[in-house]
Design an enzyme around this catalytic site. Structure first.
Site, PDB file in Angstrom:
ATOM      1  N   LYS A  23       0.837  -1.211   0.000  1.00 37.52           N
ATOM      2  CA  LYS A  23       0.000   0.000   0.000  1.00 37.52           C
ATOM      3  C   LYS A  23       0.861   1.245   0.000  1.00 37.52           C
ATOM      4  O   LYS A  23       0.629   2.188  -0.753  1.00 37.52           O
ATOM      5  CB  LYS A  23      -0.879  -0.013   1.259  1.00 37.52           C
ATOM      6  CG  LYS A  23      -1.519   1.322   1.549  1.00 37.52           C
ATOM      7  CD  LYS A  23      -1.986   1.439   2.981  1.00 37.52           C
ATOM      8  CE  LYS A  23      -0.837   1.749   3.924  1.00 37.52           C
ATOM      9  NZ  LYS A  23      -1.271   1.972   5.312  1.00 37.52           N
ATOM     10  N   ARG A  28       2.750   6.025  -2.811  1.00 37.23           N
ATOM     11  CA  ARG A  28       3.871   6.930  -3.110  1.00 37.23           C
ATOM     12  C   ARG A  28       4.132   6.963  -4.620  1.00 37.23           C
ATOM     13  O   ARG A  28       4.344   8.011  -5.223  1.00 37.23           O
ATOM     14  CB  ARG A  28       5.136   6.472  -2.383  1.00 37.23           C
ATOM     15  CG  ARG A  28       5.149   6.857  -0.913  1.00 37.23           C
ATOM     16  CD  ARG A  28       6.267   6.124  -0.188  1.00 37.23           C
ATOM     17  NE  ARG A  28       6.398   6.559   1.187  1.00 37.23           N
ATOM     18  CZ  ARG A  28       5.552   6.270   2.168  1.00 37.23           C
ATOM     19  NH1 ARG A  28       4.476   5.530   1.924  1.00 37.23           N
ATOM     20  NH2 ARG A  28       5.744   6.705   3.403  1.00 37.23           N
ATOM     21  N   ARG A 124      -8.452  11.910  12.558  1.00 38.63           N
ATOM     22  CA  ARG A 124      -7.011  11.619  12.480  1.00 38.63           C
ATOM     23  C   ARG A 124      -6.222  12.910  12.217  1.00 38.63           C
ATOM     24  O   ARG A 124      -6.695  13.808  11.529  1.00 38.63           O
ATOM     25  CB  ARG A 124      -6.745  10.547  11.398  1.00 38.63           C
ATOM     26  CG  ARG A 124      -7.430   9.220  11.719  1.00 38.63           C
ATOM     27  CD  ARG A 124      -7.096   8.136  10.723  1.00 38.63           C
ATOM     28  NE  ARG A 124      -5.712   7.718  10.805  1.00 38.63           N
ATOM     29  CZ  ARG A 124      -5.145   6.873   9.940  1.00 38.63           C
ATOM     30  NH1 ARG A 124      -5.850   6.375   8.937  1.00 38.63           N
ATOM     31  NH2 ARG A 124      -3.881   6.528  10.083  1.00 38.63           N
ATOM     32  N   SER A 198       7.763   6.444  13.244  1.00 40.92           N
ATOM     33  CA  SER A 198       7.694   5.660  11.994  1.00 40.92           C
ATOM     34  C   SER A 198       8.759   6.080  10.979  1.00 40.92           C
ATOM     35  O   SER A 198       8.463   6.276   9.791  1.00 40.92           O
ATOM     36  CB  SER A 198       6.295   5.780  11.362  1.00 40.92           C
ATOM     37  OG  SER A 198       5.312   5.238  12.189  1.00 40.92           O
ATOM     38  N   ASP A 314       2.672  -0.935  12.476  1.00 38.24           N
ATOM     39  CA  ASP A 314       1.528  -1.653  11.903  1.00 38.24           C
ATOM     40  C   ASP A 314       1.555  -3.138  12.298  1.00 38.24           C
ATOM     41  O   ASP A 314       0.609  -3.881  12.008  1.00 38.24           O
ATOM     42  CB  ASP A 314       1.507  -1.540  10.369  1.00 38.24           C
ATOM     43  CG  ASP A 314       1.078  -0.150   9.899  1.00 38.24           C
ATOM     44  OD1 ASP A 314       0.726   0.694  10.759  1.00 38.24           O
ATOM     45  OD2 ASP A 314       1.099   0.097   8.679  1.00 38.24           O
ATOM     46  N   ARG A 386      -6.368  -4.439  10.211  1.00 37.20           N
ATOM     47  CA  ARG A 386      -5.317  -5.206  10.898  1.00 37.20           C
ATOM     48  C   ARG A 386      -5.848  -5.987  12.104  1.00 37.20           C
ATOM     49  O   ARG A 386      -5.264  -6.990  12.495  1.00 37.20           O
ATOM     50  CB  ARG A 386      -4.147  -4.302  11.292  1.00 37.20           C
ATOM     51  CG  ARG A 386      -3.522  -3.649  10.087  1.00 37.20           C
ATOM     52  CD  ARG A 386      -2.089  -3.228  10.228  1.00 37.20           C
ATOM     53  NE  ARG A 386      -1.716  -2.466   9.041  1.00 37.20           N
ATOM     54  CZ  ARG A 386      -1.443  -3.009   7.850  1.00 37.20           C
ATOM     55  NH1 ARG A 386      -1.432  -4.317   7.692  1.00 37.20           N
ATOM     56  NH2 ARG A 386      -1.162  -2.253   6.811  1.00 37.20           N
ATOM     57  N   LYS A 411      -9.562  -2.540   3.082  1.00 38.12           N
ATOM     58  CA  LYS A 411      -8.745  -1.313   3.107  1.00 38.12           C
ATOM     59  C   LYS A 411      -7.396  -1.534   2.420  1.00 38.12           C
ATOM     60  O   LYS A 411      -6.939  -0.685   1.668  1.00 38.12           O
ATOM     61  CB  LYS A 411      -8.550  -0.854   4.557  1.00 38.12           C
ATOM     62  CG  LYS A 411      -7.815   0.475   4.651  1.00 38.12           C
ATOM     63  CD  LYS A 411      -7.777   0.992   6.075  1.00 38.12           C
ATOM     64  CE  LYS A 411      -7.227   2.407   6.145  1.00 38.12           C
ATOM     65  NZ  LYS A 411      -5.797   2.528   6.001  1.00 38.12           N
TER      66      LYS A 411
HETATM   67  O1  LIG Z   1       3.768   6.433   5.131  1.00 40.09           O
HETATM   68  C1  LIG Z   1       3.146   5.367   5.111  1.00 40.09           C
HETATM   69  O2  LIG Z   1       2.919   4.737   4.059  1.00 40.09           O
HETATM   70  C2  LIG Z   1       2.678   4.800   6.382  1.00 40.09           C
HETATM   71  C3  LIG Z   1       3.175   5.256   7.572  1.00 40.09           C
HETATM   72  C4  LIG Z   1       2.757   4.704   8.877  1.00 40.09           C
HETATM   73  O3  LIG Z   1       1.896   5.653   9.485  1.00 40.09           O
HETATM   74  P1  LIG Z   1       2.373   6.689  10.638  1.00 40.09           P
HETATM   75  O4  LIG Z   1       3.473   7.490  10.080  1.00 40.09           O
HETATM   76  O5  LIG Z   1       1.116   7.452  10.874  1.00 40.09           O
HETATM   77  O6  LIG Z   1       2.807   5.854  11.804  1.00 40.09           O
HETATM   78  C5  LIG Z   1       2.006   3.381   8.733  1.00 40.09           C
HETATM   79  O7  LIG Z   1       1.340   3.100   9.935  1.00 40.09           O
HETATM   80  C6  LIG Z   1       0.979   3.430   7.620  1.00 40.09           C
HETATM   81  O8  LIG Z   1       0.325   2.211   7.480  1.00 40.09           O
HETATM   82  C7  LIG Z   1       1.654   3.734   6.308  1.00 40.09           C
HETATM   83  C1  LIG Z   2      -2.100   2.773   9.725  1.00 40.42           C
HETATM   84  C2  LIG Z   2      -2.464   2.253   8.567  1.00 40.42           C
HETATM   85  O1  LIG Z   2      -2.944   2.942   7.518  1.00 40.42           O
HETATM   86  P1  LIG Z   2      -3.008   4.479   7.130  1.00 40.42           P
HETATM   87  O2  LIG Z   2      -2.388   5.289   8.220  1.00 40.42           O
HETATM   88  O3  LIG Z   2      -2.273   4.565   5.838  1.00 40.42           O
HETATM   89  O4  LIG Z   2      -4.480   4.765   6.977  1.00 40.42           O
HETATM   90  C3  LIG Z   2      -2.346   0.795   8.329  1.00 40.42           C
HETATM   91  O5  LIG Z   2      -2.465   0.375   7.159  1.00 40.42           O
HETATM   92  O6  LIG Z   2      -2.163   0.038   9.279  1.00 40.42           O
END
Ligand SMILES: O=C(O)C1=C[C@@H](OP(=O)(O)O)[C@@H](O)[C@H](O)C1
Ligand SMILES: C=C(OP(=O)(O)O)C(=O)O
Length: 425
Positions: A23, A28, A124, A198, A314, A386, A411
């Site tokens: 994803k 990206r 969010r 992250s 995640d 998840r 999702k």
């Molecule tokens: O940049 C990304 O693709 C992601 C960053 C992470 O989120 P956070 O930066 O909010 O932790 C991850 O949890 C999400 O599933 C995907």
């Molecule tokens: C946190 C997640 O997704 P996003 O923040 O991209 O909605 C995820 O896929 O676990």
């Protein structure tokens, strides 16, 4: 509400699986290909709610996209940084990446762009990103609370410059700004104020930018410089299988003492969640690395672990879901930011483990899970893919576990349960 009953196995799993594209890489790649000049083809792209909302937004902005779901291929006809649509009403569902990346993308346009998502998306965090955009001179009208969706952005080619950004709740706002920065009017420096969560996803962002021909200079962990005038090059790009979504299959091998091979995913992956393999090794699994696959062989008895999961958050649900089967406690630390995801994830995991009779202690930034015999229950999933995917793995070892609303896996992994049942067939 729909439910799925998970059949407990009284044997180890033994399977080879294919996992759809990542994803994070798909979204990206969609963004940078939309900004490149000309046609890009994305192979092994993910087809799921998160990527489809993303692709639809890009299309509504006047950048043609052709989806070939049966080939797992997406074609993007990038407009070299131009956003042809002067007005758009954009919907991102619950996709955090779409919410953050599209907000940044429309800041490059010259028009009126309204963004909204599902009710949880409206809760969010977006505030740190929109503050940077406002500080650069862009007007944003919030319909409800300031700093949250829904809002309308009055784009006017992002000015660039020097910004400070908080990234203690999500890294995605930083990734979003990094990716649009080459198209700003002047060079951009982003200084992260305080903790950056992250981090592995920010590395992935810089990697994708480099793969499409743009450099980011990092003077230290928290300072990023992007020269204006750099341009993404349209190209053919193959997306890795999703490492986060592979975690459930590897976990199935771990809890059943079985063997699962995931094709086309190796420790060389640019996804931070590939570290799941190290976690499983520390818990007693054997990991075999092939040239184009990785195999996990589960032990007779999993061991506990004490682990900082900030960089692979995640996977908290995957670890939480198998933790009761370890011989000693599992302690998960430094993931307070998962309280802002699809659901309040620390609370959700603790609640569902307790529903299964497991002894769990909740911390502000994690939890401690004790080895406990499980009492079967129907797991609530809180619209969080998840929760469904992880607790299905718990059900492989305890008869009677039921997953509520399994459709929420759409999702990021619409056919998760089809592949899960094939694995145990
Ligand atoms: O940049 C990304 O693709 C992601 C960053 C992470 O989120 P956070 O930066 O909010 O932790 C991850 O949890 C999400 O599933 C995907
Ligand atoms: C946190 C997640 O997704 P996003 O923040 O991209 O909605 C995820 O896929 O676990």
């Amino acid at each position: 509400m729909d439910t799925i009953a998970i059949p407990a196995l009284n044997r180890p799993v033994d399977a080879t699986v294919e996992i759809p594209g990542s994803k994070s890489i798909t979204n990206r790649a969609l963004l940078v290909a939309a900004l490149a000049q000309g046609d890009s083809t994305l192979e092994n792209a993910l087809f799921s709610e998160d990527s489809e909302y993303f692709a639809k937004c890009v299309e509504q902005l006047g950048i043609p996209i052709t989806l070939h779901p049966h080939l797992a291929q997406i074609q993007v006809s990038g407009k070299g940084g131009d956003i042809p649509a002067k007005q758009a009403d954009l919907f991102v569902g619950l996709a955090g990446t779409a919410a953050r990346f599209i907000t940044a993308l429309v800041a490059l346009g010259n028009g009126e762009y309204r963004l909204d998502g599902v009710p949880r998306m409206r809760e969010r965090p977006m505030g740190d990103l929109v503050t940077v955009l406002q500080n650069s001179g862009i007007t944003i009208n919030f319909e409800g609370n300031s700093g949250f969706m829904p809002y309308t952005i009055y784009g006017q080619q992002f000015a660039g410059g020097h910004f400070r950004l908080k990234a203690n709740q999500t890294s995605q706002q930083l990734s979003a700004l990094l990716m649009i920065a080459p198209y700003a009017q002047q060079d951009t420096t982003i200084e992260v104020e305080g903790t950056l969560v992250s981090q592995s996803y920010v590395k992935m962002t810089c990697r994708l930018m480099a793969d499409f021909g743009v450099d980011v200079t990092q003077t230290d962990d928290n300072q990023f410089h992007i020269k204006a005038g750099q341009r993404y090059q349209a190209r053919h790009y193959t997306i890795e299988p999703d490492a986060s979504n592979a975690s459930y299959f590897f976990a199935a091998a771990a809890v059943t003492g079985g063997r699962v091979r995931v094709n086309h995913l190796t420790k060389q992956s640019c996804q931070g969640d590939i570290l799941w393999l190290n976690v499983l090794e520390q818990m007693g699994c054997q990991v075999i690395e092939g040239a184009d696959y990785t195999e996990v062989i589960g032990p007779e008895q999993l061991q506990g672990i004490d682990i900082d999961m900030n960089d692979m958050s995640d996977l908290v649900q995957t670890l939480g879901a198998i933790a009761p089967y370890a011989s000693s406690p599992v302690i998960i630390r430094n993931v307070e930011h998962i309280r802002y995801k699809e659901t309040e994830r620390i609370r959700a995991v603790v609640t569902e483990l307790r529903r299964l009779g497991v002894k769990v202690e909740e911390f502000a930034d994690g939890m401690k899970i004790e080895p406990t015999p499980i009492t079967p229950a129907a797991i609530e999933t809180y619209h969080d893919h998840r929760m469904a995917m992880a607790f299905a793995v718990t059900g492989l070892k305890t008869p009677g576990i039921v997953i509520q609303d399994p459709g929420c896996t759409a999702k990021t992994f619409p056919d998760y349960f089809t592949r899960f049942f094939k694995m145990i067939d």
